[in-house]
Scaffold this motif. Structure first.
Motif, mmCIF file in Angstrom:
data_model
loop_
_atom_site.group_PDB
_atom_site.id
_atom_site.type_symbol
_atom_site.label_atom_id
_atom_site.label_comp_id
_atom_site.label_asym_id
_atom_site.label_seq_id
_atom_site.Cartn_x
_atom_site.Cartn_y
_atom_site.Cartn_z
ATOM 1 N N THR A 1 0.793 -1.140 -0.046
ATOM 2 C CA THR A 1 -0.062 -0.106 0.054
ATOM 3 C C THR A 1 0.874 1.333 -0.010
ATOM 4 N N ILE B 1 -7.810 2.384 8.737
ATOM 5 C CA ILE B 1 -8.002 0.813 8.798
ATOM 6 C C ILE B 1 -9.519 0.675 9.561
ATOM 7 N N LEU C 1 -19.153 -2.094 6.108
ATOM 8 C CA LEU C 1 -17.861 -2.009 5.520
ATOM 9 C C LEU C 1 -17.942 -1.542 4.061
ATOM 10 N N ALA D 1 -16.288 1.807 2.226
ATOM 11 C CA ALA D 1 -15.575 1.511 0.917
ATOM 12 C C ALA D 1 -15.922 2.665 0.082
ATOM 13 N N ARG E 1 -7.469 1.321 1.669
ATOM 14 C CA ARG E 1 -7.971 1.063 2.930
ATOM 15 C C ARG E 1 -7.872 -0.613 3.272
ATOM 16 N N TRP E 2 -7.537 -0.719 4.656
ATOM 17 C CA TRP E 2 -7.441 -1.947 5.351
ATOM 18 C C TRP E 2 -8.491 -2.235 6.300
ATOM 19 N N PHE E 3 -8.761 -3.446 6.671
ATOM 20 C CA PHE E 3 -9.887 -3.966 7.433
ATOM 21 C C PHE E 3 -9.325 -4.719 8.623
ATOM 22 N N ALA F 1 -15.017 -8.057 2.810
ATOM 23 C CA ALA F 1 -14.101 -7.116 3.139
ATOM 24 C C ALA F 1 -13.118 -7.050 1.701
ATOM 25 N N LYS F 2 -12.845 -8.357 1.192
ATOM 26 C CA LYS F 2 -12.229 -8.462 -0.122
ATOM 27 C C LYS F 2 -12.801 -7.803 -1.341
ATOM 28 N N TYR G 1 -10.908 -3.832 0.607
ATOM 29 C CA TYR G 1 -9.703 -3.687 1.569
ATOM 30 C C TYR G 1 -8.741 -4.622 1.424
ATOM 31 N N THR G 2 -7.486 -4.125 1.193
ATOM 32 C CA THR G 2 -6.472 -4.702 0.757
ATOM 33 C C THR G 2 -5.429 -5.707 1.654
#
Ligand SMILES: Cc1cc2nc3c(=O)[nH]c(=O)nc-3n(C[C@H](O)[C@H](O)[C@H](O)COP(=O)(O)O)c2cc1C
Ligand SMILES: O=C(O)C(=O)c1ccccc1
Length: 386
Positions: free
Chosen positions: A87, A124, A133, A137, A145-147, A165-166, A170-171
């Motif tokens: 990221t 995050i 979520l 997004a 963005r991360w989860f 999330a995927k 969210y990476t």
């Protein structure tokens, strides 16, 4: 424009009588958040576990290190950007996962996502968010963005949340290990204030098909039962290090384990095959009397810094704090309470102001101490106080 440009912008506004929308002083920001919020929400954020010893220690630990500035290093032009686990980010700073943000502003995580996106700072998102979520997004658009996962006890629900999330972009997955139950928090106990019991911070499971499938009636029809199931799902730990493999198998991107404070746990994280760790004591909100997070950062970075990316949080308030944490081995830092107070100051504009202030302070402190980029920081930049 550089982050330091916020300083020019503020002084120029002064020529026409303007001042910044909110204070640039971190302690002042907390004080003014206290005036804006009710005591329940304010103390939920500001409070800590037990006597508050660890929250205080987190701050004091920064004072054990002092920056030693270097001169004539050609640091006029600086590059703050870095890449962590794939990221790219404009500075080594991310927004920590902070749950239940709608207690601070009705837009909650949506406002935070918009402010983060304006600056390109990764957010995050907490499992205990007050918006779904997918909605967060959408508010964040193309921004990174991360989860953050509170690891549900039901594997079906876990898989469903990971899958959502995927799909929502969210990476990276940040798995928080230190909060399988809430600590003894006197400020919240004295007010009997717990947002989840009022169904704040339950948006992600309540919109989850696997979670809903396990309920006899929908959360809309039987709220108390849904809340009870939420509590059971996220409380207690029958988990062990070998179960990290389950997450490894079901998440394609990088995984970070958050809440690491012991070198041996950092090594176990490496053995479990994750890509990163977050050295964190949850901002002193979990184990009262625990060691300051900054105190353990150097030994953990020394032990595993070559094998995994070491991130840091708990106590970051100023640019100097970021310089110190990076010099002691953090690839990036997470900031928690300060942006939450920003959110309490008018939502998106408040978060934006807090982030711009922190990043400007970091940019200037980095440059004035003689560095052109975070990559130039190492322990030579610091001196231990004692
Ligand atoms: C109000 C509040 C809610 C939080 N919620 C979460 C959460 O849902 N998940 C999580 O991993 N950490 C959570 N944290 C901890 C932060 O991610 C972070 O570790 C901590 O705030 C860092 O310390 P600082 O506040 O001193 O910057 C929360 C912290 C606060 C203050
Ligand atoms: O309050 C917290 O520190 C926290 O991590 C949390 C836990 C569950 C839901 C929301 C926040």
């Amino acid at each position: 424009m550089t982050f330091a440009g916020y300083q020019n912008e503020i002084y120029l506004q002064g020529l026409s009588g303007g001042v910044p929308p909110f204070t640039t002083d971190p302690d002042g920001l907390e004080a003014s958040a206290r005036e804006r919020l009710g005591p329940g929400p304010f103390w939920y954020v500001a409070g800590a576990a037990g006597s508050g010893a660890t929250a205080a220690a987190n701050r004091e630990a920064f004072d054990d290190w002092r920056i030693v500035p270097r001169m004539l290093t050609d640091a006029t032009t600086r590059h703050l950007g870095t890449t962590v686990l794939g990221t790219a980010m404009p500075a080594p700073v991310l927004l920590a996962p902070v749950g239940v943000q709608s207690i601070l502003h009705p837009d909650g995580e949506l406002a935070t996502a918009r402010a983060a996106a304006e600056l390109g700072v990764p957010m995050i998102l907490s499992t205990a968010a007050s918006h779904s979520l997918e909605d967060v997004a959408e508010a964040g658009g193309d921004s990174p963005r991360w989860f953050q996962l509170y690891w549900p006890n039901d594997p079906e629900v876990c898989l469903s949340i990971l899958d959502r999330a995927k799909k929502a972009g969210y990476t990276a997955l940040v798995v928080t290990l230190d909060t399988w139950t809430l600590a003894w928090r006197p400020h919240d106990l004295d007010r009997a204030y717990l947002p989840f019991l009022r169904a704040v911070g339950t948006a992600i499971p309540f919109t989850d098909p696997a979670f809903r499938a396990g309920l006899e009636k929908s959360p809309e029809d039987d709220l108390p039962m849904a809340i009870l199931r939420w509590v059971h799902l996220f409380t207690g730990t029958d988990k062990s290090w070998d179960q990290v493999a389950f997450l490894r198998e079901n998440w394609d991107g990088p995984i970070l384990l958050k809440g690491i404070q012991h070198v041996d746990d950092a090594r176990k994280a490496v053995d479990a095959g994750v890509e990163g760790i977050v050295v964190s004591n949850h901002g002193g909100r979990q184990v009262d009397g625990a060691v300051a997070s900054l105190e353990v950062l150097p030994e953990i970075a020394d032990a595993v810094g070559e094998q995994v990316d070491v991130l840091f949080d708990s106590g970051i308030r100023t640019g100097a704090d970021i310089v110190k944490a990076v010099a002691l081995g953090a690839k990036a830092v997470l900031v928690g309470r300060p942006f939450a107070y920003g959110l309490a100051h008018g939502g998106q504009v408040g978060v934006r102001h807090v982030l711009r202030s922190l990043l400007a302070d970091f940019d200037l402190t980095l440059g004035l101490s003689g560095h052109r980029s975070p990559a130039e920081l190492n322990r030579d930049a610091l001196r231990a106080r004692r």
